[in-house]
Design a protein around this motif. Structure first.
Motif, PDB file in Angstrom:
ATOM      1  N   MET A 123       0.806  -1.214   0.000  1.00 29.99           N
ATOM      2  CA  MET A 123       0.000   0.000   0.000  1.00 29.99           C
ATOM      3  C   MET A 123       0.844   1.271   0.000  1.00 29.99           C
ATOM      4  O   MET A 123       0.309   2.370  -0.188  1.00 29.99           O
ATOM      5  CB  MET A 123      -0.918   0.014   1.220  1.00 29.99           C
ATOM      6  CG  MET A 123      -1.918  -1.137   1.255  1.00 29.99           C
ATOM      7  SD  MET A 123      -2.743  -1.278   2.867  1.00 29.99           S
ATOM      8  CE  MET A 123      -3.539   0.315   2.997  1.00 29.99           C
ATOM      9  N   ILE A 124       2.151   1.128   0.204  1.00 33.10           N
ATOM     10  CA  ILE A 124       3.004   2.306   0.361  1.00 33.10           C
ATOM     11  C   ILE A 124       4.253   2.174  -0.518  1.00 33.10           C
ATOM     12  O   ILE A 124       4.538   1.115  -1.057  1.00 33.10           O
ATOM     13  CB  ILE A 124       3.437   2.497   1.833  1.00 33.10           C
ATOM     14  CG1 ILE A 124       4.135   1.235   2.356  1.00 33.10           C
ATOM     15  CG2 ILE A 124       2.245   2.857   2.710  1.00 33.10           C
ATOM     16  CD1 ILE A 124       4.655   1.350   3.782  1.00 33.10           C
ATOM     17  N   ASN A 125       4.965   3.275  -0.634  1.00 34.48           N
ATOM     18  CA  ASN A 125       6.286   3.277  -1.266  1.00 34.48           C
ATOM     19  C   ASN A 125       7.074   4.415  -0.641  1.00 34.48           C
ATOM     20  O   ASN A 125       6.556   5.166   0.193  1.00 34.48           O
ATOM     21  CB  ASN A 125       6.191   3.407  -2.789  1.00 34.48           C
ATOM     22  CG  ASN A 125       5.477   4.672  -3.206  1.00 34.48           C
ATOM     23  OD1 ASN A 125       5.934   5.776  -2.943  1.00 34.48           O
ATOM     24  ND2 ASN A 125       4.320   4.517  -3.875  1.00 34.48           N
ATOM     25  N   ASP A 126       8.348   4.545  -1.037  1.00 34.56           N
ATOM     26  CA  ASP A 126       9.178   5.563  -0.402  1.00 34.56           C
ATOM     27  C   ASP A 126       9.071   6.928  -1.078  1.00 34.56           C
ATOM     28  O   ASP A 126       9.829   7.847  -0.754  1.00 34.56           O
ATOM     29  CB  ASP A 126      10.645   5.114  -0.350  1.00 34.56           C
ATOM     30  CG  ASP A 126      11.177   4.670  -1.705  1.00 34.56           C
ATOM     31  OD1 ASP A 126      10.367   4.583  -2.650  1.00 34.56           O
ATOM     32  OD2 ASP A 126      12.388   4.419  -1.802  1.00 34.56           O
ATOM     33  N   HIS A 127       8.116   7.093  -2.006  1.00 31.52           N
ATOM     34  CA  HIS A 127       7.871   8.393  -2.643  1.00 31.52           C
ATOM     35  C   HIS A 127       6.363   8.603  -2.774  1.00 31.52           C
ATOM     36  O   HIS A 127       5.822   8.731  -3.877  1.00 31.52           O
ATOM     37  CB  HIS A 127       8.553   8.476  -4.024  1.00 31.52           C
ATOM     38  CG  HIS A 127      10.038   8.475  -3.950  1.00 31.52           C
ATOM     39  ND1 HIS A 127      10.797   7.328  -4.031  1.00 31.52           N
ATOM     40  CD2 HIS A 127      10.918   9.496  -3.771  1.00 31.52           C
ATOM     41  CE1 HIS A 127      12.082   7.629  -3.934  1.00 31.52           C
ATOM     42  NE2 HIS A 127      12.181   8.929  -3.775  1.00 31.52           N
ATOM     43  N   LEU A 128       5.682   8.634  -1.645  1.00 34.14           N
ATOM     44  CA  LEU A 128       4.229   8.816  -1.661  1.00 34.14           C
ATOM     45  C   LEU A 128       3.872  10.229  -2.127  1.00 34.14           C
ATOM     46  O   LEU A 128       4.543  11.211  -1.771  1.00 34.14           O
ATOM     47  CB  LEU A 128       3.661   8.589  -0.262  1.00 34.14           C
ATOM     48  CG  LEU A 128       3.705   7.152   0.285  1.00 34.14           C
ATOM     49  CD1 LEU A 128       3.335   7.138   1.754  1.00 34.14           C
ATOM     50  CD2 LEU A 128       2.775   6.249  -0.514  1.00 34.14           C
ATOM     51  N   THR A 129       2.791  10.316  -2.900  1.00 30.83           N
ATOM     52  CA  THR A 129       2.286  11.636  -3.286  1.00 30.83           C
ATOM     53  C   THR A 129       1.521  12.232  -2.107  1.00 30.83           C
ATOM     54  O   THR A 129       1.185  11.541  -1.128  1.00 30.83           O
ATOM     55  CB  THR A 129       1.354  11.519  -4.492  1.00 30.83           C
ATOM     56  OG1 THR A 129       0.190  10.771  -4.116  1.00 30.83           O
ATOM     57  CG2 THR A 129       2.051  10.821  -5.664  1.00 30.83           C
ATOM     58  N   VAL A 156       6.789   3.326   6.359  1.00 28.81           N
ATOM     59  CA  VAL A 156       7.599   3.478   5.143  1.00 28.81           C
ATOM     60  C   VAL A 156       9.061   3.177   5.444  1.00 28.81           C
ATOM     61  O   VAL A 156       9.740   2.461   4.703  1.00 28.81           O
ATOM     62  CB  VAL A 156       7.438   4.895   4.561  1.00 28.81           C
ATOM     63  CG1 VAL A 156       8.424   5.124   3.420  1.00 28.81           C
ATOM     64  CG2 VAL A 156       6.002   5.123   4.086  1.00 28.81           C
ATOM     65  N   ARG A 157       9.549   3.725   6.550  1.00 32.36           N
ATOM     66  CA  ARG A 157      10.957   3.515   6.917  1.00 32.36           C
ATOM     67  C   ARG A 157      11.238   2.038   7.152  1.00 32.36           C
ATOM     68  O   ARG A 157      12.249   1.512   6.694  1.00 32.36           O
ATOM     69  CB  ARG A 157      11.271   4.348   8.167  1.00 32.36           C
ATOM     70  CG  ARG A 157      12.617   4.075   8.785  1.00 32.36           C
ATOM     71  CD  ARG A 157      12.973   5.110   9.838  1.00 32.36           C
ATOM     72  NE  ARG A 157      13.590   6.269   9.217  1.00 32.36           N
ATOM     73  CZ  ARG A 157      14.121   7.283   9.906  1.00 32.36           C
ATOM     74  NH1 ARG A 157      14.047   7.295  11.226  1.00 32.36           N
ATOM     75  NH2 ARG A 157      14.710   8.286   9.279  1.00 32.36           N
ATOM     76  N   SER A 194      13.654   4.051  15.507  1.00 31.99           N
ATOM     77  CA  SER A 194      14.474   5.264  15.458  1.00 31.99           C
ATOM     78  C   SER A 194      15.779   4.976  14.733  1.00 31.99           C
ATOM     79  O   SER A 194      16.296   3.860  14.784  1.00 31.99           O
ATOM     80  CB  SER A 194      14.797   5.770  16.873  1.00 31.99           C
ATOM     81  OG  SER A 194      13.631   6.009  17.617  1.00 31.99           O
ATOM     82  N   ASN A 195      16.320   6.004  14.097  1.00 28.89           N
ATOM     83  CA  ASN A 195      17.626   5.904  13.457  1.00 28.89           C
ATOM     84  C   ASN A 195      18.708   6.286  14.470  1.00 28.89           C
ATOM     85  O   ASN A 195      18.598   7.307  15.141  1.00 28.89           O
ATOM     86  CB  ASN A 195      17.690   6.830  12.240  1.00 28.89           C
ATOM     87  CG  ASN A 195      19.009   6.713  11.500  1.00 28.89           C
ATOM     88  OD1 ASN A 195      20.004   7.284  11.908  1.00 28.89           O
ATOM     89  ND2 ASN A 195      19.009   5.970  10.412  1.00 28.89           N
TER      90      ASN A 195
END
Length: 380
Positions: free
Chosen positions: A50-56, A84-85, A180-181
């Motif tokens: 349902m998602i990607n790393d460039h959502l509109t 997403v992450r 978290s990063n």
């Protein structure tokens, strides 16, 4: 004795590795994650498809509205960003810190997958969350209800009695998100994972100080200086030091441009520090092992150069170059013998006073080396 390079398996961490932290819902999912070797994140409503790393913008708004309606999230954008992450930014062989209330585990990140169990619906997820909110960690257990998962390979688990760098503890305390990063804490994470590793062109060696007494400044300075001399072939100015000493704590030494195939200085340092910790070995026995390793390394290099010399009989220039290298190898053996005589005993004494103990992450099995040396010395 085995060749020096066969004794080591120093982890080499890729420069583009990312570092992450995953929480375990008040610690309730920690055992599930570690025993079944996976990590997971919530919001089952959202699958990777349902998602990607460039959502509109319109895609984001629609998904945030769904998350807010289903979960009552006050910040649905934060939840969506974590999904997403987790699906797209975590990469295989990244390193993740898995946090319990009292325990920490370190693991390599593996492949993404989704748990196919049809019972793991958003409703089941919310039900488990409600139960956890009222649960007692000492009495209750829950299986993780999240479908978005990644395989892991556990590197190391620290229990409640194991020392953790206070700086890493601080980083964990400041990041209360489920994901978290931790890239800005890369060395702290790696020092927690490994006693010794190579990362971004430098060797890092961490020594775990176990004493709970006040630390004598002479013990600390002797340990740092003599360990640095061993690691750098008597060029301690090349070594940088970091300390997280709170009795107990860590002493971290770093040296640039370390080569795995030239690991004798690390072996010499390890033997002086840990040799007396793994059995009833007198200092002279440890010194004998160090010198035996020096000789073994010298003979190996000398033999290789002499074979090259024989193969280059007609080339005078190469003959002269090899002869110079043979002289350098002999000079290095003399220097290492001198260093062992001068620095091993004060380093061993300082290590004893600081109660520096080997751990399961130490890259050399000291016991096997000492036993092998004893066997070599026994009459045939």
């Amino acid at each position: 004795m085995e060749t020096i390079d066969s004794l080591f398996s120093i982890p080499r961490i890729d420069a583009d590795t990312n570092f992450w932290m995953v929480r375990t819902k008040r610690g309730f999912f920690f055992n599930d994650f570690i025993s079944k070797e996976y990590i997971a994140i919530g919001w089952n409503l959202i699958s990777k498809s349902m998602i990607n790393d460039h959502l509109t913008r319109s895609q984001e708004n629609r998904l945030k509205a769904s998350i807010k309606e289903t979960y009552g999230e006050s910040k649905p954008g934060t939840a969506l960003h974590k999904c997403v992450r987790f699906c797209y930014e975590l990469r295989e062989n990244d390193i993740v810190v898995i946090v319990d209330n009292n325990r920490i585990a370190f693991a390599y990140v593996g492949a993404y997958y989704e748990e196919p169990n049809p019972a793991l619906t958003p409703e089941r997820e919310k039900e488990v969350h409600q139960q956890i909110a009222k649960a007692n960690p000492n009495l209750h257990q829950f299986d993780c209800p999240y479908i978005k998962r990644r395989k892991i390979k556990v590197i190391k688990t620290l229990d409640v009695d194991d020392a953790v760098s206070p700086y890493l503890q601080g980083a964990i305390a400041r990041n209360w998100h489920s994901l978290s990063n931790l890239n800005e804490y890369d060395d702290l994470v790696l020092s927690g994972c490994f006693d010794t590793y190579i990362y971004r062109g430098k060797l890092t060696v961490t020594f775990r100080v176990r004493t709970r007494d006040e630390i004598n400044v002479l013990d600390l300075s002797d340990f740092v200086l003599h360990a640095a001399r061993f690691l750098s072939d008597n060029h301690p100015e090349r070594v940088h030091v970091k300390t997280t000493l709170h009795s107990p704590g860590d002493i971290i030494l770093q040296i640039w441009d370390f080569l795995q195939e030239d690991a004798l200085p690390l072996l010499m340092c390890y033997m002086a520090v840990f040799g007396g910790k793994v059995g009833d070995y007198e200092f002279n026995s440890i010194l004998g092992v160090i010198k035996s390793a020096i000789n073994s390394n010298y003979e190996k290099q000398k033999k290789a150069l002499e074979l090259r010399k024989l193969a280059a009989e007609a080339d005078l220039v190469e003959q002269q170059a090899i002869e110079k290298k043979l002289q350098n190898v002999e000079a290095m053996r003399h220097l290492q013998f001198t260093s062992a005589d001068a620095y091993a005993e004060p380093l061993a004494a300082a290590a004893k006073n600081l109660d520096i103990q080997p751990s399961s992450a130490t890259v050399i099995d000291i016991t096997n080396i000492l036993k092998a040396q004893q066997e070599d010395q026994q009459p045939q």
